[in-house]
Structure formats: structure tokens, C-alpha cells
Design an enzyme around this catalytic site. Structure first.
Site, PDB file in Angstrom:
ATOM      1  N   ALA A 236       0.815  -1.227   0.000  1.00 54.77           N
ATOM      2  CA  ALA A 236       0.000   0.000   0.000  1.00 54.77           C
ATOM      3  C   ALA A 236       0.840   1.265   0.000  1.00 54.77           C
ATOM      4  CB  ALA A 236      -0.928  -0.013   1.212  1.00 54.77           C
ATOM      5  N   ALA A 237       2.070   1.160  -0.474  1.00 54.92           N
ATOM      6  CA  ALA A 237       2.934   2.347  -0.479  1.00 54.92           C
ATOM      7  C   ALA A 237       2.336   3.472  -1.321  1.00 54.92           C
ATOM      8  CB  ALA A 237       4.325   1.976  -0.998  1.00 54.92           C
ATOM      9  N   GLY A 238       1.799   3.121  -2.476  1.00 53.50           N
ATOM     10  CA  GLY A 238       1.197   4.137  -3.334  1.00 53.50           C
ATOM     11  C   GLY A 238      -0.017   4.784  -2.691  1.00 53.50           C
ATOM     12  N   ASP A 239      -0.768   4.009  -1.936  1.00 51.57           N
ATOM     13  CA  ASP A 239      -1.943   4.560  -1.268  1.00 51.57           C
ATOM     14  C   ASP A 239      -1.532   5.493  -0.132  1.00 51.57           C
ATOM     15  OD1 ASP A 239      -3.583   3.100  -2.956  1.00 51.57           O
ATOM     16  OD2 ASP A 239      -3.590   1.364  -1.626  1.00 51.57           O
TER      17      ASP A 239
END
Length: 295
Positions: A236-239
Site C-alpha cells: 500500500a505504499a502508493g496509497d
């Protein structure tokens, strides 16, 4: 549903992994939680099934102080689920069963007009129908609300939609998809910029994983390095990045300062297993920024 593996399985391969973890996720949900934990007042428009997953998700949003008055519960479809393999390096592969996500229709967004009128910013993704995305962008335009579009999962988008969005936040693979190129196509920063501008994107922040991010507009091509951490799970790094970017921009920070803030949030998230459980609190992001010399 997450399983850790020694490596992501190749076609036809079965890999013995670790324990199965069931954690809250979904791009829109992750970004809503990320923004809420960073201090934003968040209203979430989404569709959940009438099932235990939907019950748990709605309860979790309320515990995060997220406004759920515009959540839709649909009895004709299960709540969306993602199946995630995470290898030892922290890299991941994800398959999504959209379920009720696909049942979020323009009418559901339009009934949230009052929330749009009060909002500083609207953040949306592509785990809902393109018709609903377009309706959201149109409503934001009518209410004078700035929009960030995270074009994930990757798909081609019409130029008129891209030109209507104030800021787009693709990763390198998503830029290639938007430009009609193979996903594995290597693109230099200048080529990324040219490709996005040719599509009508006025401003973009391209996330580059461990290489940081790239700010793109007609006057700017600015590379921002990532914070150095030991990754555990990049799911979930992009989130985390998008939720934090939205918060910083809504607070009036410059795009460069907002991107640094978002990079710090993403860096913390990859040191933790899971999607929503990995979203950091404001104090944790500010501590990392301070340690790295950002005041």
C-alpha cells in the site's frame, strides 16, 4: 488476503508461503485511512457488499473517524477482495476481485454533492467504473473542488478526462499504460514527462518506488529521492503516498513540499505488513521528516 512467499510465483508454479493474513484494504479505503490518520477530515464515497467483510470495513472506517454517510451497501455483490503475494524483498503481486466496487454508480457520487461543496480536495482511483470516475471529476468541476486522480489499477483513459484533472499520480507502469506502451517499457524522466503532457495532463507526480518520485508540469521536471528504509511489504505504499499528498495539498503546501511529505508517509508504510495497518500517523511522518533534516 495476504500471503508472504519466498518469491512471487511464475505462471504454472506453486510456492509454499507463510501464514495467511486478512487485513483491511482497497485503494480508496487505504487512501481514506491514510488521510484520516494524517489529520484530515475525510468523507468516503464507496460501495460495500452486505457481508462480513463489508461490516468489518464500515466499522473500521468509523473507528478512523471517517464520515461514512455516503457509503452504499449492495446486497447483490460481495465486498471487493484483493489476493496479494508478498515476496521476501517486499515486492508484491495483486489480483483484485472488484465485487461491490463495480456497483458504485454516478448517482451514488451525485448524492454526495454537499460533501464535494465543503471539501478542499477530491481523491479518486480506478477500482470503480470509468463512468463513475468521469462523473466524480465533473461534479468536482461544478463545485470548484480540486481533484487528484491516482490512475490505478492501470488502464487507458480518455484525453478529455485527463485534461480535466488537476493532478494525476501514476507510477511508471501506469504511465506506460496511459501512453499505450508495454508495461515493461523503460521510460526516462524526460520521456515520462513528454508522454504525460502529450495526453493532456497539466500536472503529475510519478511515483518511482525506491527511486522516489518525479514532479512533472510544463515548466518543471523535478526528481525527489525516496527515504531510505528496509522494506517489509510495499503493498500500500502508493496509497500511503496519495493519501498524504492529498492532505498536504489540501493544507496549502507546495507540490514539492507535499511530495516530500507523501514520500515520508510511503517510506514508513513499506516497513509494515498489510495495507491499512501500515498507514502512519501524522507524528510518525513528522518525526521521519525531522530526522531527515526537513523542518
Amino acid at each position: 488476503m495476504v500471503v508472504t512467499c519466498p518469491h512471487i510465483p511464475r505462471p504454472g508454479e506453486t510456492v509454499i508461503g507463510g501464514d495467511l493474513a486478512m487485513v483491511a484494504g482497497g485503494k480508496g479505503a487505504n487512501q481514506a485511512v491514510a488521510a484520516a490518520r494524517l489529520g484530515a477530515s475525510v468523507t468516503f464515497v464507496a460501495c460495500l457488499g452486505h457481508d462480513p467483510f463489508g461490516d468489518a470495513a464500515e466499522d473500521a472506517f468509523r473507528k478512523e473517524s471517517i464520515d461514512t454517510r455516503y457509503l452504499v451497501r449492495d446486497g447483490s455483490a460481495p465486498s471487493g477482495v484483493a489476493l496479494i503475494c508478498v515476496e521476501e524483498s517486499g515486492e508484491n503481486a495483486i489480483a483484485v476481485a472488484p465485487g461491490a466496487n463495480s456497483h458504485l454508480v454516478p448517482q451514488h457520487v451525485l448524492r454526495a454533492r454537499a460533501a464535494f461543496e465543503q471539501a478542499d480536495l477530491v481523491l479518486l482511483q480506478l477500482e470503480i467504473s470509468l463512468e463513475t470516475v468521469a462523473a466524480t471529476v465533473e461534479l468536482a468541476s461544478e463545485t470548484g473542488t480540486q481533484v487528484i486522480l491516482n490512475p490505478a489499477p492501470a488502464r487507458a483513459l480518455p484525453a478529455e478526462l485527463l485534461s480535466s484533472v488537476g493532478l494525476i499520480t501514476p507510477n511508471r507502469t501506469e504511465v506506460a499504460t496511459l501512453c499505450g506502451l508495454p508495461a515493461e517499457k523503460e521510460m526516462s524522466p524526460s520521456r515520462l514527462s513528454e508522454g504525460l503532457q502529450s495526453l493532456g495532463c497539466t500536472r503529475a507526480v510519478v511515483t518511482l518506488g525506491a527511486q522516489g518520485c518525479l514532479i512533472v508540469d510544463k515548466q518543471t521536471l523535478l526528481e525527489i529521492p525516496a527515504f531510505r528504509v528496509d522494506p517489509v511489504d510495499t503493498t500500500a505504499a502508493g496509497d500511503a503516498f496519495n493519501g498524504a499528498l492529498a492532505v498536504a495539498i489540501a493544507e496549502g503546501q507546495s507540490l514539492e513540499t507535499a511530495a516530500v511529505f507523501a514520500s515520508a508517509a510511503a517510506a514508513i508504510s513499506v516497513t509494515r505488513l498489510g495495507a491499512q495497518p501500515s498507514m502512519p500517523a501524522r507524528a510518525q511522518v513528522e518525526e521521519l521528516l525531522s530526522t531527515a533534516g526537513f523542518s
